[in-house]
Design a protein around this motif. Structure first.
Motif, PDB file in Angstrom:
ATOM      1  N   ASN A 109      44.566   4.028  45.819  1.00 13.24           N
ATOM      2  CA  ASN A 109      43.182   4.453  46.004  1.00 13.24           C
ATOM      3  C   ASN A 109      42.505   4.998  44.751  1.00 13.24           C
ATOM      4  O   ASN A 109      41.383   5.487  44.824  1.00 13.24           O
ATOM      5  CB  ASN A 109      43.106   5.526  47.101  1.00 13.24           C
ATOM      6  CG  ASN A 109      43.293   4.916  48.473  1.00 13.24           C
ATOM      7  OD1 ASN A 109      42.493   4.097  48.900  1.00 13.24           O
ATOM      8  ND2 ASN A 109      44.369   5.302  49.142  1.00 13.24           N
ATOM      9  N   SER A 118      41.169   3.555  42.176  1.00 11.60           N
ATOM     10  CA  SER A 118      39.925   2.863  41.819  1.00 11.60           C
ATOM     11  C   SER A 118      38.768   3.327  42.703  1.00 11.60           C
ATOM     12  O   SER A 118      37.680   3.634  42.217  1.00 11.60           O
ATOM     13  CB  SER A 118      40.130   1.350  41.941  1.00 11.60           C
ATOM     14  OG  SER A 118      38.949   0.654  41.722  1.00 11.60           O
ATOM     15  N   ALA A 119      39.017   3.412  44.009  1.00 13.07           N
ATOM     16  CA  ALA A 119      37.978   3.862  44.939  1.00 13.07           C
ATOM     17  C   ALA A 119      37.644   5.335  44.690  1.00 13.07           C
ATOM     18  O   ALA A 119      36.491   5.760  44.825  1.00 13.07           O
ATOM     19  CB  ALA A 119      38.431   3.672  46.380  1.00 13.07           C
ATOM     20  N   LEU A 158      37.784   6.799  41.801  1.00  6.33           N
ATOM     21  CA  LEU A 158      36.977   6.787  40.572  1.00  6.33           C
ATOM     22  C   LEU A 158      35.498   6.602  40.917  1.00  6.33           C
ATOM     23  O   LEU A 158      34.618   7.198  40.318  1.00  6.33           O
ATOM     24  CB  LEU A 158      37.452   5.631  39.681  1.00  6.33           C
ATOM     25  CG  LEU A 158      36.914   5.498  38.270  1.00  6.33           C
ATOM     26  CD1 LEU A 158      37.358   6.658  37.407  1.00  6.33           C
ATOM     27  CD2 LEU A 158      37.378   4.202  37.654  1.00  6.33           C
ATOM     28  N   ASP A 159      35.239   5.756  41.918  1.00  9.44           N
ATOM     29  CA  ASP A 159      33.863   5.473  42.340  1.00  9.44           C
ATOM     30  C   ASP A 159      33.388   6.443  43.423  1.00  9.44           C
ATOM     31  O   ASP A 159      32.259   6.310  43.900  1.00  9.44           O
ATOM     32  CB  ASP A 159      33.764   4.027  42.876  1.00  9.44           C
ATOM     33  CG  ASP A 159      34.057   2.990  41.815  1.00  9.44           C
ATOM     34  OD1 ASP A 159      34.608   1.923  42.147  1.00  9.44           O
ATOM     35  OD2 ASP A 159      33.725   3.258  40.641  1.00  9.44           O
ATOM     36  N   ASN A 201      47.671   8.213  35.013  1.00 12.13           N
ATOM     37  CA  ASN A 201      47.178   6.892  35.455  1.00 12.13           C
ATOM     38  C   ASN A 201      45.666   6.929  35.661  1.00 12.13           C
ATOM     39  O   ASN A 201      44.940   6.015  35.273  1.00 12.13           O
ATOM     40  CB  ASN A 201      47.838   6.482  36.779  1.00 12.13           C
ATOM     41  CG  ASN A 201      49.241   5.938  36.568  1.00 12.13           C
ATOM     42  OD1 ASN A 201      49.609   5.592  35.450  1.00 12.13           O
ATOM     43  ND2 ASN A 201      50.005   5.882  37.631  1.00 12.13           N
ATOM     44  N   SER A 256      43.783   7.092  32.393  1.00  8.33           N
ATOM     45  CA  SER A 256      43.794   5.781  31.742  1.00  8.33           C
ATOM     46  C   SER A 256      42.781   4.844  32.388  1.00  8.33           C
ATOM     47  O   SER A 256      42.060   4.095  31.709  1.00  8.33           O
ATOM     48  CB  SER A 256      45.210   5.206  31.820  1.00  8.33           C
ATOM     49  OG  SER A 256      45.201   3.874  31.421  1.00  8.33           O
ATOM     50  N   LEU A 257      42.718   4.913  33.722  1.00 15.79           N
ATOM     51  CA  LEU A 257      41.764   4.085  34.456  1.00 15.79           C
ATOM     52  C   LEU A 257      40.334   4.486  34.095  1.00 15.79           C
ATOM     53  O   LEU A 257      39.451   3.640  33.920  1.00 15.79           O
ATOM     54  CB  LEU A 257      41.992   4.235  35.962  1.00 15.79           C
ATOM     55  CG  LEU A 257      41.281   3.224  36.864  1.00 15.79           C
ATOM     56  CD1 LEU A 257      41.846   1.831  36.678  1.00 15.79           C
ATOM     57  CD2 LEU A 257      41.407   3.632  38.330  1.00 15.79           C
ATOM     58  N   LEU A 260      39.311   5.884  31.299  1.00 17.98           N
ATOM     59  CA  LEU A 260      39.009   5.423  29.942  1.00 17.98           C
ATOM     60  C   LEU A 260      38.642   3.940  29.926  1.00 17.98           C
ATOM     61  O   LEU A 260      37.746   3.521  29.196  1.00 17.98           O
ATOM     62  CB  LEU A 260      40.215   5.646  29.013  1.00 17.98           C
ATOM     63  CG  LEU A 260      40.382   7.055  28.461  1.00 17.98           C
ATOM     64  CD1 LEU A 260      41.682   7.168  27.677  1.00 17.98           C
ATOM     65  CD2 LEU A 260      39.212   7.442  27.564  1.00 17.98           C
ATOM     66  N   THR A 261      39.363   3.166  30.740  1.00 17.71           N
ATOM     67  CA  THR A 261      39.063   1.728  30.865  1.00 17.71           C
ATOM     68  C   THR A 261      37.652   1.532  31.366  1.00 17.71           C
ATOM     69  O   THR A 261      36.888   0.717  30.847  1.00 17.71           O
ATOM     70  CB  THR A 261      40.050   1.039  31.831  1.00 17.71           C
ATOM     71  OG1 THR A 261      41.377   1.330  31.441  1.00 17.71           O
ATOM     72  CG2 THR A 261      39.836  -0.462  31.867  1.00 17.71           C
ATOM     73  N   GLN A 262      37.292   2.307  32.389  1.00 18.78           N
ATOM     74  CA  GLN A 262      35.950   2.198  32.959  1.00 18.78           C
ATOM     75  C   GLN A 262      34.885   2.528  31.919  1.00 18.78           C
ATOM     76  O   GLN A 262      33.886   1.819  31.795  1.00 18.78           O
ATOM     77  CB  GLN A 262      35.809   3.137  34.161  1.00 18.78           C
ATOM     78  CG  GLN A 262      34.480   2.951  34.878  1.00 18.78           C
ATOM     79  CD  GLN A 262      34.155   4.096  35.820  1.00 18.78           C
ATOM     80  OE1 GLN A 262      34.384   5.264  35.501  1.00 18.78           O
ATOM     81  NE2 GLN A 262      33.597   3.768  36.967  1.00 18.78           N
ATOM     82  N   ALA A 303      35.109   2.304  28.669  1.00 20.01           N
ATOM     83  CA  ALA A 303      35.063   1.235  27.662  1.00 20.01           C
ATOM     84  C   ALA A 303      34.314   0.011  28.184  1.00 20.01           C
ATOM     85  O   ALA A 303      33.497  -0.581  27.469  1.00 20.01           O
ATOM     86  CB  ALA A 303      36.472   0.845  27.247  1.00 20.01           C
ATOM     87  N   VAL A 304      34.582  -0.346  29.431  1.00 18.75           N
ATOM     88  CA  VAL A 304      33.931  -1.521  30.025  1.00 18.75           C
ATOM     89  C   VAL A 304      32.431  -1.279  30.190  1.00 18.75           C
ATOM     90  O   VAL A 304      31.616  -2.142  29.875  1.00 18.75           O
ATOM     91  CB  VAL A 304      34.591  -1.887  31.379  1.00 18.75           C
ATOM     92  CG1 VAL A 304      33.786  -2.933  32.125  1.00 18.75           C
ATOM     93  CG2 VAL A 304      36.017  -2.383  31.154  1.00 18.75           C
ATOM     94  N   LYS A 305      32.080  -0.102  30.644  1.00 22.73           N
ATOM     95  CA  LYS A 305      30.650   0.230  30.833  1.00 22.73           C
ATOM     96  C   LYS A 305      29.927   0.182  29.499  1.00 22.73           C
ATOM     97  O   LYS A 305      28.822  -0.346  29.396  1.00 22.73           O
ATOM     98  CB  LYS A 305      30.498   1.635  31.428  1.00 22.73           C
ATOM     99  CG  LYS A 305      30.543   1.666  32.931  1.00 22.73           C
ATOM    100  CD  LYS A 305      30.160   3.049  33.464  1.00 22.73           C
ATOM    101  CE  LYS A 305      29.747   2.947  34.915  1.00 22.73           C
ATOM    102  NZ  LYS A 305      29.856   4.182  35.640  1.00 22.73           N
TER     103      LYS A 305
END
Lengths: 154, 203
Positions: free
Chosen positions: A13, A15-16, A18-19, A43, A46-47, A49-51, A53-55
């Motif tokens: 969960n 990812s959810a 995070l949102d 974890n 890290s997730l 940071l990925t978000q 970077a993508v944004k």
């Protein structure tokens, strides 16, 4: 403090979370676990940071094409054609309507038109009567029928 | 001092532009088109950076938006509504592409999340790549671009609608025609894949 959730459930969960697309209770349980569990917290970070970077990557757009003039030209043309089409259709409808009124709708006869003595009426001479919609129609007095028959009767 | 009418429109909130456009205000409509050029372009670009006709797609979306603006019942949902137009056109284009590349199957089933990297397959291989664009700089950007390009369309679309457009799971579900649970799992898998690929480049 022991968390309600296992690391497996939390990872599922993340990812959810995070949102913030979870119920209040679930968010509470997740937060509690992340506070207590270093592995899951890493974890999550890290997730996150990925978000970020993508944004950031998505927000960097090379210059967008300027299409507004083309769009408006196309739109205006379509509108113009549409208006012409509507006007022509309206005219055709009006013409059809007039034709139908004149020929199909039976005019009603004013009483005064047929209160003459039948002896004085010349059957060959037309009598002009007004119908309900004020169209003048030719009518002929037919002695045998005792009624006016109409020139354009069906 | 009289303010230039176009200046007034430039400062107008989006919702006011929408309402004015619905009442046949052409200047408002033109401003609405201009205001959304960039985001529409950005969305198509990130959905498929190799397309050479993105400008045409942008024009088509904004034209459809102009024609249909009066059908938008609630101006507050303009962003959601515009994204529906974008996504529908994207799917139309995908279908056309599928017809041209008929040998490649779109029905490749997805295995569950604990499979390795090699298990992921692309739905459609783009056989004609546009020339390499100069990226906006870093190795990280290149890596992100590659990672996103390697995602199958149904994963790419959820990540773009979420991270670029900022739509909710519910909105994404409505636009793409999938249920919220599937939105949630696709986003999670897309992010896991991206995380895997770009982790070495993150601080």
């Amino acid at each position: 403090m022991e968390s309600n959730l296992s690391c497996y459930e939390v990872n599922d969960n993340l990812s959810a979370f995070l949102d913030r697309e979870l119920s209040r209770e679930e968010i509470g349980d997740m937060s509690e676990h992340l506070l207590a569990c270093e592995t899951c917290r890493k974890n999550y970070e890290s997730l996150k940071l990925t978000q970020i970077a993508v944004k950031k990557y998505f927000s960097q757009t090379s210059s967008a094409p300027e299409v507004s003039k083309k769009v408006m030209r196309r739109f205006n043309n379509t509108e113009r054609h549409r208006r012409i089409f509507v006007s022509i259709s309206a005219m055709i409808m009006l013409l059809l309507l007039s034709w139908f009124s004149a020929n199909i709708i039976q005019p009603s006869i004013e009483k005064s038109s047929y209160t003459h003595n039948s002896d004085t009426i010349d059957p060959d001479k037309p009598i002009y009567v007004k119908s309900e919609n004020f169209l003048i129609t030719e009518a002929y007095y037919t002695p045998t029928k005792g009624a006016l028959s109409f020139l354009y009767e069906n | 001092m009289k303010q230039n009418p176009r200046e007034i429109y430039k400062n107008m909130p989006m919702i006011d532009l929408v309402i004015k456009s619905q009442h046949d205000d052409r200047i408002a409509l033109e401003e609405l088109v201009k205001r959304n050029e960039r985001i529409v372009y950005s969305t198509f670009y990130h959905l498929d950076p190799n397309r050479v006709d993105i400008a045409d797609l942008v024009q088509e979306v904004l034209y459809r938006m102009s024609r249909a603006i009066k059908s938008l019942k609630n101006p507050k949902t303009f962003k959601f509504w515009l994204n529906q137009i974008i996504t529908n056109l994207f799917y139309d284009e995908l279908r056309k592409k599928t017809k041209r590349l008929a040998t490649i199957s779109m029905d490749t089933p997805y295995l569950d999340s604990d499979e390795g990297v090699s298990g992921m397959t692309r739905d459609i291989a783009d056989l004609t790549k546009a020339p390499e664009e100069t990226t906006l700089g870093s190795e990280l950007d290149k890596k992100i671009r590659e990672a996103i390009e390697n995602l199958p369309e149904q994963f790419r679309i959820v990540i773009v609608l979420r991270e670029l457009q900022g739509l909710s799971y519910e909105e994404i579900a409505a636009i793409t025609g999938i249920n919220i649970g599937t939105v949630k799992s696709r986003l999670a898998r897309a992010r896991a894949k991206l995380q895997d690929q770009i982790k070495p480049y993150l601080q």
